[in-house]
Design an enzyme around this catalytic site. Structure first.
Site, PDB file in Angstrom:
ATOM      1  N   GLU A 164       0.805  -1.241   0.000  1.00 10.22           N
ATOM      2  CA  GLU A 164       0.000   0.000   0.000  1.00 10.22           C
ATOM      3  C   GLU A 164       0.835   1.288   0.000  1.00 10.22           C
ATOM      4  O   GLU A 164       0.605   2.182   0.812  1.00 10.22           O
ATOM      5  CB  GLU A 164      -0.973  -0.023   1.189  1.00 10.22           C
ATOM      6  CG  GLU A 164      -1.892  -1.234   1.154  1.00 10.22           C
ATOM      7  CD  GLU A 164      -2.910  -1.270   2.288  1.00 10.22           C
ATOM      8  OE1 GLU A 164      -2.866  -0.413   3.170  1.00 10.22           O
ATOM      9  OE2 GLU A 164      -3.759  -2.186   2.265  1.00 10.22           O
ATOM     10  N   ASN A 205       2.194  -5.230  -3.148  1.00 12.69           N
ATOM     11  CA  ASN A 205       0.781  -5.570  -2.890  1.00 12.69           C
ATOM     12  C   ASN A 205      -0.015  -4.299  -2.580  1.00 12.69           C
ATOM     13  O   ASN A 205       0.440  -3.453  -1.809  1.00 12.69           O
ATOM     14  CB  ASN A 205       0.759  -6.518  -1.673  1.00 12.69           C
ATOM     15  CG  ASN A 205      -0.588  -7.160  -1.408  1.00 12.69           C
ATOM     16  OD1 ASN A 205      -1.173  -7.759  -2.297  1.00 12.69           O
ATOM     17  ND2 ASN A 205      -1.075  -7.032  -0.176  1.00 12.69           N
ATOM     18  N   HIS A 241     -10.157  -6.189  -2.427  1.00 12.90           N
ATOM     19  CA  HIS A 241     -11.230  -5.945  -1.451  1.00 12.90           C
ATOM     20  C   HIS A 241     -12.334  -5.229  -2.233  1.00 12.90           C
ATOM     21  O   HIS A 241     -12.284  -4.016  -2.438  1.00 12.90           O
ATOM     22  CB  HIS A 241     -10.715  -5.075  -0.297  1.00 12.90           C
ATOM     23  CG  HIS A 241      -9.712  -5.783   0.550  1.00 12.90           C
ATOM     24  ND1 HIS A 241     -10.042  -6.893   1.313  1.00 12.90           N
ATOM     25  CD2 HIS A 241      -8.390  -5.572   0.746  1.00 12.90           C
ATOM     26  CE1 HIS A 241      -8.959  -7.315   1.946  1.00 12.90           C
ATOM     27  NE2 HIS A 241      -7.945  -6.537   1.621  1.00 12.90           N
ATOM     28  N   GLU A 269      -6.118 -10.803  -1.411  1.00 12.23           N
ATOM     29  CA  GLU A 269      -6.945 -10.566  -0.214  1.00 12.23           C
ATOM     30  C   GLU A 269      -8.423 -10.494  -0.579  1.00 12.23           C
ATOM     31  O   GLU A 269      -9.178  -9.663  -0.060  1.00 12.23           O
ATOM     32  CB  GLU A 269      -6.509  -9.267   0.481  1.00 12.23           C
ATOM     33  CG  GLU A 269      -5.034  -9.235   0.814  1.00 12.23           C
ATOM     34  CD  GLU A 269      -4.592  -8.008   1.604  1.00 12.23           C
ATOM     35  OE1 GLU A 269      -5.448  -7.257   2.118  1.00 12.23           O
ATOM     36  OE2 GLU A 269      -3.372  -7.792   1.704  1.00 12.23           O
ATOM     37  N   ASP A 271     -12.165 -10.324  -1.000  1.00  7.98           N
ATOM     38  CA  ASP A 271     -13.475 -10.382  -0.341  1.00  7.98           C
ATOM     39  C   ASP A 271     -14.399  -9.450  -1.106  1.00  7.98           C
ATOM     40  O   ASP A 271     -13.936  -8.521  -1.768  1.00  7.98           O
ATOM     41  CB  ASP A 271     -13.440 -10.106   1.174  1.00  7.98           C
ATOM     42  CG  ASP A 271     -12.687  -8.862   1.607  1.00  7.98           C
ATOM     43  OD1 ASP A 271     -12.597  -7.910   0.810  1.00  7.98           O
ATOM     44  OD2 ASP A 271     -12.200  -8.850   2.758  1.00  7.98           O
TER      45      ASP A 271
HETATM   46  C1  XIL Z   1      -6.347  -6.308   8.194  1.00  5.28           C
HETATM   47  C2  XIL Z   1      -6.672  -7.465   9.129  1.00  5.28           C
HETATM   48  O1  XIL Z   1      -7.534  -8.366   8.479  1.00  5.28           O
HETATM   49  C3  XIL Z   1      -7.288  -6.950  10.403  1.00  5.28           C
HETATM   50  O2  XIL Z   1      -7.472  -8.007  11.336  1.00  5.28           O
HETATM   51  C4  XIL Z   1      -6.381  -5.904  11.023  1.00  5.28           C
HETATM   52  O3  XIL Z   1      -7.015  -5.349  12.155  1.00  5.28           O
HETATM   53  C5  XIL Z   1      -6.089  -4.810  10.019  1.00  5.28           C
HETATM   54  O4  XIL Z   1      -5.530  -5.389   8.860  1.00  5.28           O
HETATM   55  N1  XIL Z   1      -4.995  -4.752   3.547  1.00  5.28           N
HETATM   56  C6  XIL Z   1      -3.996  -5.544   4.030  1.00  5.28           C
HETATM   57  C7  XIL Z   1      -4.253  -6.386   5.228  1.00  5.28           C
HETATM   58  O5  XIL Z   1      -2.930  -5.649   3.414  1.00  5.28           O
HETATM   59  O6  XIL Z   1      -3.095  -6.564   6.005  1.00  5.28           O
HETATM   60  C8  XIL Z   1      -5.369  -5.849   6.070  1.00  5.28           C
HETATM   61  O7  XIL Z   1      -5.651  -6.793   7.083  1.00  5.28           O
HETATM   62  C9  XIL Z   1      -6.585  -5.561   5.224  1.00  5.28           C
HETATM   63  C10 XIL Z   1      -6.273  -4.540   4.174  1.00  5.28           C
END
Ligand code: XIL
Length: 457
Positions: A164, A205, A241, A269, A271
């Site tokens: 990020e 990422n 996401h 990741e 969802d």
């Molecule tokens: C999130 C976790 O799922 C949570 O449990 C934590 O509180 C915050 O981080 N992008 C990412 C992940 O790269 O590491 C994040 O994970 C979600 C967004």
């Protein structure tokens, strides 16, 4: 790629519902049954030269119904939190790998490859890092990467090296690393990671780089320039996401342009969140959305795999970060497979039938309980469309539970796994018919009601 062994059976997912008081009941929920019995998302993905994995976090490793799915359904695991800087180097030069080691050990025990997450990120960063003088920060970053990636050398197949680092408009995010080290910090992080673990695939990422846009263009330009300069980058992670009904139309095109630069791509990741509560229409849209993402990955050879950001709606980060939204994953809170699961299953090449030839559902009920012991009754019902010839009920014994004597079934236990097959006289159940077996058990804990699965033979 190794994949967990499958079991040939028709399975109906079961859910445990605890009822207040000493007596409690577990109910089973019917789900469509795959005709290609015994397959899993991990096995289907492996057959296509990919992985299908899940993120996980330490608190859930003690939940037996959860780990039963985590350990069997997926062939890849991402360490969801405990490899982040706040856990691995909570104070300067003091490293702690205890929690992440547990997840890595779980993955190894279940033949799952591990994605390391993440070495350099502005979130979940301990405060002390922000206070490091500018002239020392690059050294601190190098030392962190060397220690963490070095600890997991040979055990982590992919590393999210930098996470990020860009804003939505494609400019660099003004993190402590950017401000104190400057543009070069990303390249330096990749070089340090390569030195620490020469065989790990090193990824950049980010979120909102799934489709083509200003932010993914910036990442694209960075990867192109890294390739030109020989900076060791192997892949780009698209977090994905996503929002219900809003899968970008350019995901495949975006994956392809990165692949053409000579790097791998992973969906890291995934969802797909919705406004809660769920309903059938939202579930159907979500299934279509998941299918679109899987298809986009499968269309490009260098898209190496897909990871969901945990697999059960009960363990998703979404509700805590996006109020009013959730239900973003492929299993519900009770570990029943949602339409999105079956869409992924089918997109990966599995065959789904919604009308299983035979199926059963099991209900577990504690009928009496006393100090150190209890009596339970399990009802097995034929929920399929043909008579059963036999059935098998399984559950996990927890908190010191043991089965002492059992009637109307044949018990086998293997460690914590209890398996009960029908007795010679009650395997045949007409459509809709039910039978029961019972047992006396002992228990040293709170005697939780387990999730039970029922399969027809
Ligand atoms: C999130 C976790 O799922 C949570 O449990 C934590 O509180 C915050 O981080 N992008 C990412 C992940 O790269 O590491 C994040 O994970 C979600 C967004």
């Amino acid at each position: 790629m190794p994949a967990p062994a499958g079991r040939a059976r028709h399975v109906l997912a079961a859910t445990a519902v605890a009822v207040a008081g000493a007596l409690a009941v577990g109910t089973a929920v019917a789900a469509p049954s795959p005709a290609e019995a015994g397959s899993t998302l991990g096995r289907l993905a492996a057959a296509k030269g990919r992985y299908f994995g899940s993120a996980t976090d330490n608190p859930t490793l003690d939940n037996a119904p959860y780990t039963a799915v985590l350990g069997s359904e997926f062939n890849q695991i991402t360490v969801g939190n405990t490899q982040k800087w706040q856990y691995t180097e909570p104070s300067r030069g003091q490293f702690d790998f205890t929690q992440a080691d547990r997840i890595v050990a779980f993955a190894q025990a279940h033949d799952q490859v591990v994605r390391g997450h993440t070495l350099v990120w502005h979130n979940q960063l301990p405060d002390w890092v922000n206070d490091v003088p500018a002239g020392e920060l690059l050294g601190v970053v190098r030392n962190h990467i060397s220690a963490v990636a070095g600890h997991y050398r040979g055990q982590v197949v992919h590393w999210d090296v930098v996470n990020e680092a860009f804003e939505e408009d494609g400019t660099r995010r003004q993190t402590v690393f950017q401000q104190k080290i400057g543009d070069g910090y990303i390249a330096e992080a990749f070089k340090a990671a390569r030195a620490a673990d020469p065989h790990a695939k090193l990824y950049y990422n980010d979120y909102n780089i799934d489709g083509i846009g200003a932010k993914s263009d910036a990442v694209y330009e960075m990867v192109k320039s890294f390739k030109r300069q020989g900076i060791p980058i192997d892949g780009v992670g698209l977090q994905a996401h996503l929002i219900l009904g809003q899968v970008p139309s350019t995901v495949e095109q975006n994956i392809r342009r990165f692949a053409e630069l000579g790097v791998d791509v992973a969906i890291t990741e995934l969802d797909i969140r919705m406004r809660t509560p769920r309903d059938a229409a939202k579930d159907a849209q979500q299934a279509q959305d998941y299918r679109a993402v899987v298809n986009a990955c499968l269309a490009v050879t260098r898209c190496v795999g897909i990871t969901v950001w945990d697999f059960s709606d009960g363990y998703s980060w979404i509700p805590s970060v996006f109020p009013g939204e959730g239900a973003a994953l492929i299993y519900d809170e009770n570990f029943a497979k949602k339409p999105a699961y079956w869409a992924v299953y089918e997109a990966l090449g599995g065959t789904v039938t919604t009308d299983p030839p035979a199926g059963c559902a099991a209900t577990y009920r504690v009928t009496a309980q006393w100090h150190g012991g209890f009596q339970a009754e399990v009802t097995v019902r034929n929920t399929g469309t043909t008579a059963t010839t036999g059935w098998t009920v399984r559950w996990t014994l927890a908190q010191g539970q043991a089965v002492r004597s059992l009637w109307n079934g044949v018990l086998a236990t293997n460690g914590q796994e209890a398996t009960v097959r029908n007795a010679p006289y009650n395997g045949r159940l007409a459509v809709g018919a039910a039978t029961t077996f019972g047992f006396i058990g002992s228990s040293t804990g709170t005697n939780p009601v387990p999730a039970v699965t029922c399969a027809t033979a």
